[in-house]
Design an enzyme around this catalytic site. Sequence first.
Site, PDB file in Angstrom:
ATOM      1  N   ASP A   1      38.981  43.283  41.197  1.00 53.57           N
ATOM      2  CA  ASP A   1      39.370  42.348  40.399  1.00 53.57           C
ATOM      3  C   ASP A   1      41.037  42.163  40.482  1.00 53.57           C
ATOM      4  OD1 ASP A   1      39.354  40.431  37.792  1.00 53.57           O
ATOM      5  OD2 ASP A   1      40.312  41.953  36.735  1.00 53.57           O
TER       6      ASP A   1
ATOM      7  N   GLU B   1      38.830  39.641  44.884  1.00 50.74           N
ATOM      8  CA  GLU B   1      38.855  38.540  44.039  1.00 50.74           C
ATOM      9  C   GLU B   1      40.401  38.135  44.385  1.00 50.74           C
ATOM     10  OE1 GLU B   1      39.801  36.358  39.791  1.00 50.74           O
ATOM     11  OE2 GLU B   1      40.386  38.447  40.183  1.00 50.74           O
TER      12      GLU B   1
HETATM   13  C1  GLC Z   1      40.382  38.120  37.078  1.00 48.66           C
HETATM   14  C2  GLC Z   1      38.911  37.747  36.136  1.00 48.66           C
HETATM   15  C3  GLC Z   1      39.607  36.962  34.993  1.00 48.66           C
HETATM   16  C4  GLC Z   1      40.380  37.787  34.145  1.00 48.66           C
HETATM   17  C5  GLC Z   1      41.663  38.591  34.875  1.00 48.66           C
HETATM   18  C6  GLC Z   1      42.328  39.740  34.366  1.00 48.66           C
HETATM   19  O1  GLC Z   1      41.372  36.811  37.349  1.00 48.66           O
HETATM   20  O2  GLC Z   1      38.244  36.663  36.857  1.00 48.66           O
HETATM   21  O3  GLC Z   1      38.394  36.650  33.949  1.00 48.66           O
HETATM   22  O4  GLC Z   1      40.723  37.271  33.010  1.00 48.66           O
HETATM   23  O5  GLC Z   1      41.419  39.106  36.254  1.00 48.66           O
HETATM   24  O6  GLC Z   1      41.552  40.762  34.470  1.00 48.66           O
END
Ligand code: GLC
Length: 607
Positions: A254, A296
């Site tokens: 993430d 991500e």
């Molecule tokens: C990523 C997630 C998102 C979250 C952020 C903070 O971008 O996809 O939903 O708010 O991380 O953890």
Amino acid sequence: MAYPERFRSIKNELEWLYMELYDNRDMLASLESSMEKYASERKNDLRKLDERRIDNPKWYLDSSMVAETMYTNLFAGTFKGIADKVSYLRQLGITYLHLMPFMKTPEKDNDGGFAVSDFLSTDDKLGTVNDVENLADVLRDNGISLCMDFVMNHTSDEHEWAIKAKKGDKRAQEMYITFPDRTIPDAYEKTVPEVFPETAPGNFIYSEEMGRWVLSTFYPKQWDLNYHNPAVFNSIVSAMMFWANKGVEVFRLDAVPYIWKELGTNCRNLPNVHTIVRMIRIILETVAPATILKGEVVMAPKELAAYFGTSDKPECHILYGVSSMVNIWGALASEDIRLLKYQIEDLLTLPPHAYFVNYVRCHDDIGWGFDENKESEIGIDPLLHKIYQYQFWAGKFPGSYAKGGIYNYDEKTLDARTVGTTASLIGLESYESDEEKEKAISRFRLIYSTVFALKGLPLINSGDEIGMLNDESYMLNKEKKDDSRYLHRPFFDWDKANNINLKGTVENRLFSILKVLEGIRKGSSLFSPDAEVFTWDSHNDKVFALRRRDGEKVLLAVFNYSHETQHAHFDYFTGIFKDLLTGKEAEPGIDVELSGYDVLFLTNYCD
Ligand code: GLC
């Protein structure tokens, strides 16, 4: 190859990277002893899986792979609930299940679980660590790999480290990035953009209890970890090894571009992020070779190549195809495929080992990050285009069929993003005639076919397969009402799901579209990871085309992004091709007629 041998093969690189970054032999020794411990504790089933994966390292790109993403509580309440629903997942054809964050999280204000209070335990409403392990076993027995959302950039302010830090514990404070006054935070603010300008402005929050400013890129309850401290890195990697031994096969990293901070920079995509990801890759590959990394990385395409690393020093195995996703929606609203085509071509110029998870919707918003240079080059005003997109998808543009919402509208820049479920966006929320309903279903077929044709792994957002609509109830909830992403996070409707076998229902039709697409991919070498993928010129700005090739076998996937009939022709495609979706024949080199939103998967080869 057994663990000691695997370890020897990466030892030099790992030690070199670690010492370069941390220059700390004791912490390196402690990391290596955790690696050995987790490797020795790996259970038999997983060791066997490790061996299979070593022999088939591209397993996650097999043509039979179909991913789905979901929140545990929304789909089935608990981990046990998901295990009970495994036959549904099998019916849908899922082979990879991404569960949104399930680690321990504060009761309230937890950003949908993205604020973690303990990396080694679960949110007890969902079940226990043991339940996760049992679920992973059940999934594995059913040919489904478990993907875990690993929130590595920050913890919640209820994590043990944060609690101790608030009480003045210096070592705990060093796990975070904190300052006694505003001098350095103000300097950071000059170069670091805001992630949530409307809902969480600024990059620092003041902790009254600690009397210090804390770096918090996302929400105030999410405190950024200090990866300059090797104790942070060692704890995070140990937690990953812990979960790998419970049966997790894919780690979703993430917000990985944000993990390294440096004053005077934008604190995104910095070189040391890559040192860290590379170390995680070799550590996991050595201890738990069955696992892979999904990054991500919601960044412009030019930033992506680095996250794949080089072919001899790879980093992430797969990344989210964010720009494809944005451009699919963009093309659908504007009925113009030029930016989509350009963007996909750009991604296809990345090294051959760059594979994407392709999707139309996930738990997050759609951020309108188009390629501004390309827009200007073809005469599109970037700001007006963005405004058009978020107005269109919010149903605020004349003629729009969409029922989405707006997220993080920024008054200063006029930037905003879009929220809403796939079904609500494509016009299935309210239609006035059968004709409109048919158009909405065609849009579903169009965008999901695009996703299934792209290079990489297709991902379904849980609920899309039965046309789940927006859920406005979040507005009544004090903690959620300001975060409109909850609009597209409804509870899975099992009554609707019962209709998947009822011919002619919307649920049955959407579900069947996905099954047909899965059937086309499965077992076909045209969808093997090594098949060539190119875009192809259709001589029509409303018709997008991709060519896949494996030796003599060719597939031309053609997508009409307009609601009206279109004609296209494809140079160098001579002869008669058969459409895998309808069985009809066409001559792509001469003239192909497509009705509104039509899709063709034309091939010269039929098994
Ligand atoms: C990523 C997630 C998102 C979250 C952020 C903070 O971008 O996809 O939903 O708010 O991380 O953890």
